[in-house]
Design an enzyme around this catalytic site. Structure first.
Site, PDB file in Angstrom:
ATOM      1  N   GLU A 106      85.914   4.800  39.392  1.00  0.00           N
ATOM      2  CA  GLU A 106      86.730   4.058  38.901  1.00  0.00           C
ATOM      3  C   GLU A 106      86.747   3.324  37.643  1.00  0.00           C
ATOM      4  OE1 GLU A 106      86.498   0.957  42.011  1.00  0.00           O
ATOM      5  OE2 GLU A 106      87.305   2.111  43.209  1.00  0.00           O
ATOM      6  N   GLU A 132      87.167   7.345  48.681  1.00  0.00           N
ATOM      7  CA  GLU A 132      86.977   6.103  49.414  1.00  0.00           C
ATOM      8  C   GLU A 132      88.598   5.963  49.764  1.00  0.00           C
ATOM      9  OE1 GLU A 132      85.901   2.697  46.795  1.00  0.00           O
ATOM     10  OE2 GLU A 132      84.240   3.702  46.054  1.00  0.00           O
TER      11      GLU A 132
END
Length: 474
Positions: free
Chosen positions: A172, A305
């Protein structure tokens, strides 16, 4: 007889996996599970960091439980920033005790023949004292150097691990604290100049990670590498500004995205019910744009995820989401790795949550396993994921030379073997023996109509050895 008896890793050997393309590896990964908020946690010094967000140390039992459930990919998020120093020619030299602990957890999955995804996690932030990279031109040189040094060391340390070990360059990467930290518009060419700059720096960091890994010795030229776009969101790799790294090894790059959609159900917000319109939202925001850009390429998408938050809504609403999301993931050939941070609605209500501070946030309750007891908090959810995705045949635990076949249909369990069968047990994911039969035949069948639909382990003892299989009871 408990599920621990199926932990046969000490006598299991898996053939070296090599020469597979990223697409071929994708098709072998099956369903995945994250051991989140453990090695990626920080807040306590040194080796204590692993438990600083309220989870116990990762144990072999925890990974066994994931394997026994049918998960064949294990993601191990790791934060390195609190475990580095300037020495041995590196500005970011990894503490060897921490690196050894990471290896222990990686080996829990790797030694069972699972795919293991290892990454750089939570080392991104503008003002954090543990900050090691930040995607701005001002910090570009520092960021690229950090990524290069970490992956140079990891590539060397894990050089002998085969294609079961997958490296993920970054987690991220984004402008932490910016108004556009998690999103940008429009997708093709963001209006925000700081986001365009960040995407460019992320491209450079991804390339630095790939270069460092490929410059490593051993199996690193054959290894699959996952790279993210901005914030690891689907838009981050769909935007025209994102660049897939140049790779001297063809067909070994995959893209990793995180997609908790619809957001107001799966993360933020108080919505607890799955709506009919959510299916189209998931398609429009996740699967369709990714498939349109990469579906006919040799670059697979791994959703490493995803989850639906536990907001106290009960099993059925979460099952609706699982049925929809995982069925689409299978249809679009995008393996999913379930995010599990150990926090349930109950522990959140009791104030036992650590690592995130907003007391009004319930969207971070993604605990599917009680890691203290090694039990699934709601086995029905886990069973349904595995039932939809299936267990890749190449990864089923085999501990015999003789052939054993196990399958279930129409309320019956069928077992046959080349050698005489001595005993058959059916065991659920929390270790309960549901069927235990003595047999003296090469072929047996038993009624399992009294067993709830789901995924179970079948342990077969024959005169030629033992075998553990996964079976879906419809």
């Amino acid at each position: 007889m408990t599920m621990a008896a199926l932990s046969l890793s000490s006598v299991v050997s898996f053939a070296q996996l090599k020469g597979k393309t990223a697409v071929e590896l994708r098709d072998m990964m099956g369903a995945g599970w994250n051991v989140g908020n453990s090695l990626d946690a920080f807040g306590k010094p040194g080796m204590e960091a692993e438990t600083s967000w309220g989870n116990p140390k990762v144990s072999e039992c925890i990974v066994d439980k994931a394997y026994q459930a049918g998960f064949r990919t294990l993601r191990v998020p790791v934060s390195w920033g609190g475990h580095i120093s300037s020495q041995n020619g590196y500005q970011s030299y990894i503490d060897r005790q921490w690196l050894g602990r990471v290896k222990e957890v990686v080996d829990y999955g790797y030694n069972r023949g699972m795919f293991v995804i290892l990454n750089i996690h939570h080392d991104n932030g503008a003002d954090n004292t543990n900050t090691c990279f930040f995607p701005t031109n001002a910090q570009k040189d520092k960021s690229v150097k950090y990524v290069t040094e970490i992956w140079t060391q990891l590539a060397d340390y894990f050089a002998d691990y085969d294609q079961h070990l997958i490296f993920e360059t970054l987690n991220e990467p984004r402008l932490v604290g910016d108004l556009n930290e998690w999103w940008f518009y429009p997708v093709d060419y963001p209006q925000q100049s700081q986001v365009r700059e960040a995407i460019s720096v992320i491209n450079d960091m991804n390339q630095a990670g790939v270069n460092a890994i490929r410059n490593g010795k051993g199996n690193n030229n054959d290894r699959m590498i996952l790279v993210p776009g901005y914030a690891a969101c689907p838009d981050g790799v769909v935007t025209s500004l994102f660049k897939v790294p140049n790779d001297p090894t063809p067909n070994r790059i995959g893209l990793e995205v995180h997609a908790y959609r619809p957001t107001e159900l799966c993360l933020t917000g108080d919505r607890k019910t799955f709506q009919d319109s959510d299916r189209q939202t998931i398609i429009n925001e996740v699967f369709a744009p990714l498939s349109q850009k990469y579906g006919n390429t040799n670059i697979p998408i791994i959703i490493d995820e995803t989850s639906i938050a536990d907001k106290g809504q009960g099993t059925q609403e979460r099952l609706k989401w699982i049925n929809c999301y995982y069925s689409l993931a299978k249809e679009y050939k995008m393996p999913c790795v379930l995010w599990d941070n150990g926090t349930t609605w109950q522990t959140y209500q009791l104030g036992l949550t650590q690592g995130w501070s907003d007391p009004n946030v319930n969207g971070e309750c993604h605990g599917f396993m009680n890691r203290n007891s090694c039990q699934w908090t709601d086995p029905t959810l886990i069973s349904r994921i595995i039932e939809i995705i299936g267990v890749p045949v190449t990864t089923v635990l085999n501990v015999v030379a003789n052939d054993v076949k196990v399958y279930s249909a129409n309320g019956m369990l069928y077992v046959s073997a080349e050698n005489e069968i001595d005993r058959v047990r059916v065991i659920d994911m929390n270790g309960h023996v549901l069927l235990d039969k003595i047999a003296e035949s090469n072929s047996v069948e038993y009624s399992v109509s009294n067993i709830n639909p789901g995924v179970y382990a079948v342990y077969v003892e024959t005169q030629g050895g033992n075998k553990a299989e996964m079976v879906v009871v419809k």
